[in-house]
Design a protein around this motif. Structure first.
Motif, PDB file in Angstrom:
ATOM      1  N   UNK A   1       0.829  -1.206   0.000  1.00  0.00           N
ATOM      2  CA  UNK A   1       0.000   0.000   0.000  1.00  0.00           C
ATOM      3  C   UNK A   1       0.865   1.259   0.000  1.00  0.00           C
ATOM      4  N   UNK A   2       1.789   1.354   0.934  1.00  0.00           N
ATOM      5  CA  UNK A   2       2.518   2.601   1.151  1.00  0.00           C
ATOM      6  C   UNK A   2       3.613   2.865   0.126  1.00  0.00           C
ATOM      7  N   UNK A   3       4.185   1.808  -0.440  1.00  0.00           N
ATOM      8  CA  UNK A   3       5.241   1.972  -1.436  1.00  0.00           C
ATOM      9  C   UNK A   3       4.770   1.612  -2.842  1.00  0.00           C
ATOM     10  N   UNK A   4       4.312   0.377  -3.017  1.00  0.00           N
ATOM     11  CA  UNK A   4       3.967  -0.093  -4.353  1.00  0.00           C
ATOM     12  C   UNK A   4       2.764   0.649  -4.930  1.00  0.00           C
ATOM     13  N   UNK A   5       1.874   1.125  -4.072  1.00  0.00           N
ATOM     14  CA  UNK A   5       0.756   1.928  -4.565  1.00  0.00           C
ATOM     15  C   UNK A   5       1.249   3.141  -5.328  1.00  0.00           C
ATOM     16  N   UNK A   6       2.196   3.876  -4.727  1.00  0.00           N
ATOM     17  CA  UNK A   6       2.762   5.054  -5.393  1.00  0.00           C
ATOM     18  C   UNK A   6       3.593   4.647  -6.605  1.00  0.00           C
ATOM     19  N   UNK A   7       4.276   3.530  -6.509  1.00  0.00           N
ATOM     20  CA  UNK A   7       5.049   3.005  -7.654  1.00  0.00           C
ATOM     21  C   UNK A   7       4.124   2.790  -8.844  1.00  0.00           C
ATOM     22  N   UNK A   8       2.988   2.132  -8.621  1.00  0.00           N
ATOM     23  CA  UNK A   8       2.052   1.853  -9.709  1.00  0.00           C
ATOM     24  C   UNK A   8       1.499   3.140 -10.318  1.00  0.00           C
ATOM     25  N   UNK A   9       1.063   4.067  -9.470  1.00  0.00           N
ATOM     26  CA  UNK A   9       0.433   5.279 -10.001  1.00  0.00           C
ATOM     27  C   UNK A   9       1.445   6.181 -10.697  1.00  0.00           C
ATOM     28  N   UNK A  10       2.660   6.268 -10.148  1.00  0.00           N
ATOM     29  CA  UNK A  10       3.684   7.094 -10.799  1.00  0.00           C
ATOM     30  C   UNK A  10       4.056   6.525 -12.170  1.00  0.00           C
ATOM     31  N   UNK A  11       4.217   5.217 -12.246  1.00  0.00           N
ATOM     32  CA  UNK A  11       4.547   4.614 -13.539  1.00  0.00           C
ATOM     33  C   UNK A  11       3.423   4.806 -14.557  1.00  0.00           C
ATOM     34  N   UNK A  12       2.201   4.873 -14.065  1.00  0.00           N
ATOM     35  CA  UNK A  12       1.051   5.002 -14.960  1.00  0.00           C
ATOM     36  C   UNK A  12       0.815   6.438 -15.410  1.00  0.00           C
ATOM     37  N   UNK A  13       0.893   7.393 -14.496  1.00  0.00           N
ATOM     38  CA  UNK A  13       0.470   8.758 -14.805  1.00  0.00           C
ATOM     39  C   UNK A  13       1.603   9.748 -15.078  1.00  0.00           C
ATOM     40  N   UNK A  14       2.800   9.485 -14.587  1.00  0.00           N
ATOM     41  CA  UNK A  14       3.890  10.446 -14.782  1.00  0.00           C
ATOM     42  C   UNK A  14       4.369  10.575 -16.221  1.00  0.00           C
ATOM     43  N   UNK A  15       4.395   9.500 -17.025  1.00  0.00           N
ATOM     44  CA  UNK A  15       4.825   9.680 -18.415  1.00  0.00           C
ATOM     45  C   UNK A  15       3.974  10.697 -19.174  1.00  0.00           C
ATOM     46  N   UNK A  16       2.672  10.705 -18.930  1.00  0.00           N
ATOM     47  CA  UNK A  16       1.808  11.687 -19.582  1.00  0.00           C
ATOM     48  C   UNK A  16       2.114  13.101 -19.134  1.00  0.00           C
ATOM     49  N   UNK A  17       2.400  13.269 -17.851  1.00  0.00           N
ATOM     50  CA  UNK A  17       2.790  14.584 -17.347  1.00  0.00           C
ATOM     51  C   UNK A  17       4.048  15.076 -18.049  1.00  0.00           C
ATOM     52  N   UNK A  18       5.046  14.195 -18.140  1.00  0.00           N
ATOM     53  CA  UNK A  18       6.301  14.563 -18.778  1.00  0.00           C
ATOM     54  C   UNK A  18       6.087  14.932 -20.240  1.00  0.00           C
ATOM     55  N   UNK A  19       5.236  14.179 -20.910  1.00  0.00           N
ATOM     56  CA  UNK A  19       4.971  14.439 -22.321  1.00  0.00           C
ATOM     57  C   UNK A  19       4.267  15.781 -22.514  1.00  0.00           C
ATOM     58  N   UNK A  20       3.349  16.126 -21.605  1.00  0.00           N
ATOM     59  CA  UNK A  20       2.603  17.382 -21.728  1.00  0.00           C
ATOM     60  C   UNK A  20       3.379  18.571 -21.169  1.00  0.00           C
ATOM     61  N   UNK A  21       4.462  18.313 -20.434  1.00  0.00           N
ATOM     62  CA  UNK A  21       5.288  19.397 -19.913  1.00  0.00           C
ATOM     63  C   UNK A  21       4.759  20.035 -18.648  1.00  0.00           C
ATOM     64  N   UNK A  22       3.915  19.322 -17.925  1.00  0.00           N
ATOM     65  CA  UNK A  22       3.413  19.831 -16.647  1.00  0.00           C
ATOM     66  C   UNK A  22       2.984  18.661 -15.776  1.00  0.00           C
ATOM     67  N   UNK A  23       3.341  18.713 -14.493  1.00  0.00           N
ATOM     68  CA  UNK A  23       2.873  17.695 -13.563  1.00  0.00           C
ATOM     69  C   UNK A  23       3.277  18.031 -12.142  1.00  0.00           C
ATOM     70  N   UNK A  24       2.478  17.559 -11.219  1.00  0.00           N
ATOM     71  CA  UNK A  24       2.774  17.694  -9.799  1.00  0.00           C
ATOM     72  C   UNK A  24       2.458  16.346  -9.138  1.00  0.00           C
ATOM     73  N   UNK A  25       3.442  15.787  -8.439  1.00  0.00           N
ATOM     74  CA  UNK A  25       3.254  14.531  -7.720  1.00  0.00           C
ATOM     75  C   UNK A  25       3.555  14.789  -6.254  1.00  0.00           C
TER      76      UNK A  25
END
Length: 231
Positions: free
Chosen positions: A111-135
Motif C-alpha cells: 500500500x505505502x510503497x507499491x501503490x505510489x510506484x504503480x500510479x507514478x509509472x502510470x500517470x507520470x509519463x503523460x505529465x512529462x509528455x505534456x510538460x506539466x505535472x505535480x506529484x
C-alpha cells in the motif's frame, strides 16, 4: 479564467481523512478532482458530502496494477488527463519488529510503497509528455532516517522507501514535473486518532500547496508545514 480550472488532480485513498480534505481543498482552488477510493460506494458517499460538480469518483486499488491501469483507461476514454497526482493511500500497522509477520510487512509495502510506484509509472509519463505535472507522496517523519529509526517497523520502513521512490521519480522526469514528499504531521483522522494535535485541514495544507506549486517551485524534496525537512 483561473488557469487551474484546466488542471485535473487524482487523489488516492480519498474517501476520508487527509485524502478527502485534499480533494476538498483542491476543488475549492478550482481544479477538477478525481476522488479515487478502493471502495466505490464509500468514495461516492464521500463525494456527495462535498457536493461539487468538479469531483469525479473512481474505483482504484493502488496495490493492484491492473486496477490502476483500468482507472487510467477509463479516464483516457473520457479525455481526462491527470496533471496532479496525490499518493495519499496508506495504512499504519503498529506491530513491533519482532512481533511483525511477513503478511503485515508485505501489506505495508504494497500500500505505502507499491501503490505510489504503480500510479507514478502510470500517470507520470503523460505529465512529462505534456510538460506539466505535480506529484505529492504523502509520507511521514516516522520514515525519516535523519530524525529517528523508522518506526513503527512496517510503517516506518515503507515510508522511508516511499521517500526514496520520491527521489527516484523526481530524477526520472523533467523539471516541469515536480515530485515531492510531505509529512502532514500527527493528524486527527481515523488513522491518527482523536488525540492528535493537528486538524485535518492543517494536515492537508502542505499537500495541496505542493500540488499547486508554480513552475519555479521545488522538486525532489521532503516538506512539513510548507518547509523543507531532512530525509
Amino acid at each position: 479564467m483561473n488557469r487551474e480550472r484546466n488542471r485535473t488532480a487524482l487523489v488516492t485513498g480519498a474517501n476520508r481523512g487527509i485524502g478527502l480534505e485534499t480533494v476538498r481543498q483542491l476543488d475549492l482552488a478550482g481544479l477538477e478532482v478525481v476522488l479515487a477510493a478502493r471502495d466505490l460506494t464509500r468514495g461516492r458517499a464521500a463525494a456527495r458530502g462535498l457536493n461539487s460538480p468538479r469531483i469525479r469518483v473512481e474505483e482504484l486499488d493502488v496495490t493492484d496494477a491492473k486496477s490502476v491501469a483500468a482507472c487510467a483507461d477509463r479516464l483516457a476514454d473520457d479525455e481526462v488527463e491527470v496533471d496532479v497526482l496525490v499518493n495519499n493511500a496508506g495504512i499504519y500497522p503498529t506491530v513491533s519488529f519482532f512481533s511483525l509477520d511477513e503478511d503485515v510487512m508485505r501489506r505495508a509495502l504494497d500500500v505505502n510503497l507499491m501503490g505510489a510506484f504503480h500510479t507514478c509509472q502510470t500517470f507520470c509519463p503523460g505529465m512529462a509528455q505534456r510538460g506539466y505535472g505535480r506529484v505529492v507522496n504523502v509520507s511521514s517523519g516516522l520514515g525519516a532516517l535523519t530524525e529517528n529509526v523508522p518506526s513503527p517497523a512496517a510503517y516506518g520502513i515503507s515510508k522511508a522507501a516511499l521517500n526514496a521512490l520520491t527521489l527516484v521519480v523526481a530524477a526520472a522526469v523533467p523539471q516541469s514535473v515536480k515530485v515531492n514528499a510531505v509529512c502532514p504531521g500527527w493528524v486527527r483522522t481515523h488513522m491518527g486518532g482523536r488525540g492528535a494535535p493537528t486538524s485535518v485541514e492543517d494536515g492537508a495544507d502542505t499537500v495541496t500547496w505542493l500540488a499547486r506549486l508554480p513552475d519555479s517551485g521545488p522538486t525532489g524534496g521532503f516538506f512539513r508545514n510548507r518547509r523543507r525537512i531532512d530525509w
